[in-house]
Design a protein around this motif. Structure first.
Motif, PDB file in Angstrom:
ATOM      1  N   LEU A 165      -3.693 -10.731   1.473  1.00  0.00           N
ATOM      2  CA  LEU A 165      -3.980  -9.075   0.831  1.00  0.00           C
ATOM      3  C   LEU A 165      -2.696  -8.508  -0.105  1.00  0.00           C
ATOM      4  O   LEU A 165      -1.385  -8.916  -0.159  1.00  0.00           O
ATOM      5  N   ARG A 166      -3.351  -8.075  -0.967  1.00  0.00           N
ATOM      6  CA  ARG A 166      -3.192  -7.607  -2.020  1.00  0.00           C
ATOM      7  C   ARG A 166      -1.874  -6.580  -2.315  1.00  0.00           C
ATOM      8  O   ARG A 166      -2.350  -5.381  -1.535  1.00  0.00           O
ATOM      9  N   ASN A 167      -0.634  -6.690  -1.976  1.00  0.00           N
ATOM     10  CA  ASN A 167       0.610  -5.717  -1.477  1.00  0.00           C
ATOM     11  C   ASN A 167       0.835  -4.637  -2.235  1.00  0.00           C
ATOM     12  O   ASN A 167       0.296  -4.660  -3.512  1.00  0.00           O
ATOM     13  N   ALA A 168       1.724  -3.503  -2.258  1.00  0.00           N
ATOM     14  CA  ALA A 168       2.070  -2.562  -2.873  1.00  0.00           C
ATOM     15  C   ALA A 168       2.522  -3.104  -4.316  1.00  0.00           C
ATOM     16  O   ALA A 168       2.460  -2.117  -5.189  1.00  0.00           O
ATOM     17  N   ASP A 169       2.878  -4.255  -4.071  1.00  0.00           N
ATOM     18  CA  ASP A 169       3.491  -4.760  -5.482  1.00  0.00           C
ATOM     19  C   ASP A 169       2.638  -5.563  -6.013  1.00  0.00           C
ATOM     20  O   ASP A 169       3.038  -5.896  -7.619  1.00  0.00           O
TER      21      ASP A 169
END
Ligand SMILES: Nc1nc2c(c(=O)[nH]1)N[C@H]1C(S)=C(S)[C@@H](COP(=O)(O)OP(=O)(O)OC[C@H]3O[C@@H](n4cnc5c(=O)[nH]c(N)nc54)[C@H](O)[C@@H]3O)O[C@H]1N2
Ligand SMILES: Nc1nc2c(c(=O)[nH]1)N[C@H]1C(S)=C(S)[C@@H](COP(=O)(O)OP(=O)(O)OC[C@H]3O[C@@H](n4cnc5c(=O)[nH]c(N)nc54)[C@H](O)[C@@H]3O)O[C@H]1N2
Ligand code: SF4
Ligand SMILES: [Mo]
Length: 735
Positions: free
Chosen positions: A102-106
């Motif tokens: 899952l693509r995180n906040a960064d």
């Protein structure tokens, strides 16, 4: 749902012990059915190309350790190409996806659990559906997973989740043949069987390079005992053209004019089978009148082939007793592809070369299960070749699947290119990509990738998180590959073959079938799919759906019957008769009856149109694209993982250029050159060879940069991209 998810993960997460491998049933969904339990050697079909070769899989402790070609399988008779021999290699590649990401906040893709992945997947898509309606989410899938998985995906997405728009990479590949057959024969029905390669006295290959793309089909041609004439119509002097008896290097995209001209010459040579035409076709008189507009002088002018050569081509066909016509992407990928395919069909019909051994208008398929996708994906037509706007068809499918008729959308799904353009217009907000690598393989790639970056949500379901598409995803779902799951594939000659689970997928990767099951439960529509418990259970549903259709397979009892018979060609109407031998080779239309309402095949034709992007002063070359070697498969995500295969092809992008052009531009063999189209500039190695004509260059599609150059023109009937021709300039990098 949570209970089943936990059971699944418990089974997936443990280190594999020998005990578990010996008891594949311990792995929950997708287990190897006990009667298929592997012993020392088992058989299954290859998961690369549509030839559908049978492979012997050698097992230790129920896990595959090696492969060999199956001498008893009616397709390949003990032969296999390099990809088949190396089919296990990608399964243990170090870059396999082992957890959802899952693509995180960064902005970094980070490992996550299946439970969280399902939460995000359903949460995002439900929110978009609520805010923007059922047309805001689309999927792009494939011709490379088993039929049961494709059917699950198409039914889940439309009937369970309530969306409309979806398409697959079969659009890039087989949409043309599908539409051409459907219009001409009344059903998408390739008529041949591979024995026809061996029984013809004249074989005509149009826009096909089987030596590279279908090497084992070519081996079948080589077994032909009749000393056949082999005619190749291809602008390039391909490996197949070199091995043929006659090569016709026509000007690219002049096929339609050539084929109409050929029909005209065959009329003049009185090669028409009048009795067949009268009994089994409609529209011949109008067609005969139409082709009078294609006199040999015009055809010579427009194809670049001499009148003498054209007469020789027509004469060879006229003299043939068993003539077969074979076509692949040189035809399907064109701005007038459907009519070109039908011009080939018209030749077979007018000469009566269909329905008999060694004859036919024969589309060679590409991917291992493009035929399964054409019939059962529930994407373009209602599952099983039915019509979503026909009330009887709707009632039949709803009844068999136990779903309310109201969940079957009447609205047709948008085609691939329309989905892509829908991202630009803001209509499509989320895309779910399954077993295809669009960021490499779709036409005019830079635009595709720019559009993808506008999506609210991109989900990619693949074996590898490293593909050009997966690296752009917001959510990555790790999939098991061929050999790690079971199901059926349908090859080019309509043969249903079996794939089995002979390896355990790494980490938490799951069979696509299992992923669809998880999604159905997480979405809250699991009850609608309560009978979709295993691939074989789904095969049972597909059988029922096929009843009374041209592809009726109700005579197949189960997977075991497919396994024991060396695959089974459709149709095989039921009920199953155990123990009765099934002919190993069967072709269609022996009775001259087609699947149209009046039982007659149709002559369909249309005025040829100009090539969309012609060379000009700024872009004087024509770029052709296609397959480069028999060791590279498409975007190379699988074949690139084999040490053996990697040695068999050049690592970097190369472009074939004629020696005269190279000399004129001062280009030396092996030098890096620049190729520029109106869409991009790429660097490539010059491969100086007379196999391309002056003014033309060829680049293999396996290198990601090639589709930066291609031009987005589409056949209006099939909406298949015309990958094979665009205008480019060629320059030395350091003049
Ligand atoms: N090794 C390997 N095998 C494969 C694949 C792979 O990636 N690698 N992919 C599989 C798939 S999905 C497919 S669809 C098939 C494709 O199989 P093929 O269609 O046989 O392969 P291509 O090289 O794409 O195209 C065939 C030929 O079309 C010619 N061509 C280009 N323009 C024209 C034209 O205007 N007229 C004519 N008559 N010919 C033209 C090209 O020069 C090329 O030689 O291969 C399958 N097999
Ligand atoms: N310029 C140019 N472009 C072309 C063509 C051309 O001739 N010229 N040909 C076109 C044609 S005919 C085709 S068919 C397309 C092919 O184009 P793609 O379909 O994009 O190519 P593949 O590399 O086969 O992509 C399949 C993907 O599925 C993954 N995969 C494999 N098995 C599984 C599985 O079981 N489950 C899941 N979830 N994933 C899996 C692979 O890792 C890979 O990323 O390219 C088209 N593009
Ligand atoms: S010819 Fe096609 S099906 Fe046969 S081994 Fe090669 S890739 Fe597999
Ligand atoms: Mo294809």
């Amino acid at each position: 749902m949570i209970a089943s998810l936990e059971a699944l993960l418990r089974a997936r997460s443990g280190v594999l012990t020998e005990k578990l491998v010996r008891q594949p049933g311990a792995f929950g969904l997708g287990q190897v059915p006990s009667r298929l339990k592997p012993t020392a050697t088992t058989t299954m079909v290859c998961g690369y190309c549509s030839t559908g070769c049978g492979l012997n899989v050698h097992l230790r402790d129920a896990a595959a350790i090696n492969l060999s070609a199956d001498p008893d399988y009616p397709v390949n008779l003990g032969m296999a190409c390099p990809k088949g021999w190396e089919a296990l290699a990608p399964l243990s590649a170090p870059d396999r996806g082992t957890t959802p990401l899952l693509r995180n906040a960064d902005g970094v893709l980070e490992a996550t659990s299946w439970a969280r992945a399902m939460e995000v997947f359903c949460g995002k898509l439900k929110a978009l559906q609520a805010a923007h309606g059922p047309e805001s989410v689309a999927f792009l899938s494939t011709g490379q997973i088993p039929t049961e998985e494709m059917a699950f995906l198409g039914c889940l997405f439309k009937f369970g989740m309530g969306f409309v728009h979806c398409d697959s990479n079969t659009r890039q590949c087989m949409a043309t043949a599908h539409v051409a057959y459907k219009q001409s024969f009344g059903f998408d029905a390739p008529p041949y069987t591979y024995a026809d390669f061996e029984e013809s006295d004249v074989l005509v290959f149009i826009g096909a390079n089987p030596c590279i793309a279908h090497p084992i089909m070519w081996q079948r041609v080589m077994r032909n005992p009749h000393k056949p004439e082999i005619l190749v119509l291809d602008p390039r002097r391909t490996e197949t053209a070199m091995a043929a008896t006659q090569h016709y290097p026509l000007r690219p995209k002049s096929d339609l004019i050539l084929l109409y001209g050929l029909a005209h010459l065959l009329l003049q040579l009185k090669a028409v089978d009048r009795a067949f035409v009268a009994a089994h076709t409609t529209g011949f008189d109008a067609f005969a009148e139409f082709v009078r507009g294609f006199p040999v002088s015009r055809v010579a002018e427009e194809t670049g082939l001499s009148e003498e050569k054209l007469w020789r081509l027509a004469g060879t066909i006229a003299q043939g007793k068993r003539v077969s016509f074979w076509w692949t992407m040189g035809v399907n990928q064109s701005h007038e592809a459907t009519r070109t395919a039908q011009a080939i069909i018209n030749l077979a019909l007018m000469t009566g070369h269909i329905g008999r051994p060694g004859t036919g208008a024969n589309s060679i398929t590409g991917q291992c299960n493009a035929m399964g996708s054409r019939l059962f994906a529930n994407v373009t037509s209602l599952i099983g070749g039915h019509d979503a706007n026909n009330n009887a068809d709707r009632a039949k499918v709803a009844g068999i699947l136990g779903i309310p008729e109201t969940v079957i959308p009447r609205q047709p799904a948008m085609a691939y290119d329309q989905i892509v353009e829908g991202i630009d217009s803001g209509k499509i907000k989320a895309l779910w990509v399954i077993a295809t690598n669009s960021s490499h393989s779709w036409v005019q790639q830079k635009r595709f990738n720019a559009l993808v970056s506008k999506l609210d949500f991109l989900v990619v379901q693949d074996m590898f998180p490293t593909t050009e598409t997966a690296t752009r995803a917001h959510l990555f779902l790790p999939a098991a590959g061929w050999g790690e799951k079971e199901g059926t594939l349908i090859n080019s000659e309509r043969r249903i073959g079996l794939v089995k689970k002979v390896r355990i997928a790494p980490g938490q990767a799951l069979a696509d079938f299992q992923i669809f099951r998880l999604i159905a439960d997480a979405w809250g529509c699991g009850a609608l799919f309560s009978r979709w418990t295993s691939p074989e259970a789904v095969f049972g549903l597909l059988k029922d759906i096929s009843r009374d259709q041209p592809n009726d397979i109700t005579g197949i009892s189960d997977y075991r019957m497919i396994d024991e018979n060396g695959g089974i060609q459709w149709p095989l109407p039921g009920p199953p008769s155990e123990g009765t031998p099934i002919a190993r080779e069967r072709r269609l239309f022996a009775d001259g009856k087609f699947f149209t309402p009046d039982g007659r095949a149709r002559f369909i034709f249309e005025e040829p149109r100009e090539m969309p992007e012609k060379p000009d002063a700024a872009h004087p070359f024509l770029l052709l694209t296609g397959r480069g070697t028999s060791s590279q498969w498409h975007t190379n995500t699988r074949t690139g993982k084999s040490d053996v295969l990697r040695k068999l092809y050049p690592p970097d992008c190369y472009v074939e250029i004629h020696p005269d052009d190279a000399a004129r531009l001062g280009i030396l063999p092996g030098e890096t050159i620049r190729v520029t189209s109106r869409r991009a500039t790429i660097a490539a190695t010059a491969f100086v060879t007379p196999s391309v004509q002056p003014g033309q260059i060829f680049a293999p599609m396996h290198y990601a940069e090639v589709n930066q150059l291609t031009f987005p023109a589409f056949d209006p009937h099939s909406r298949q991209p015309s990958y094979k021709a665009c205008a480019v300039n060629v320059e030395k990098t350091n003049p």
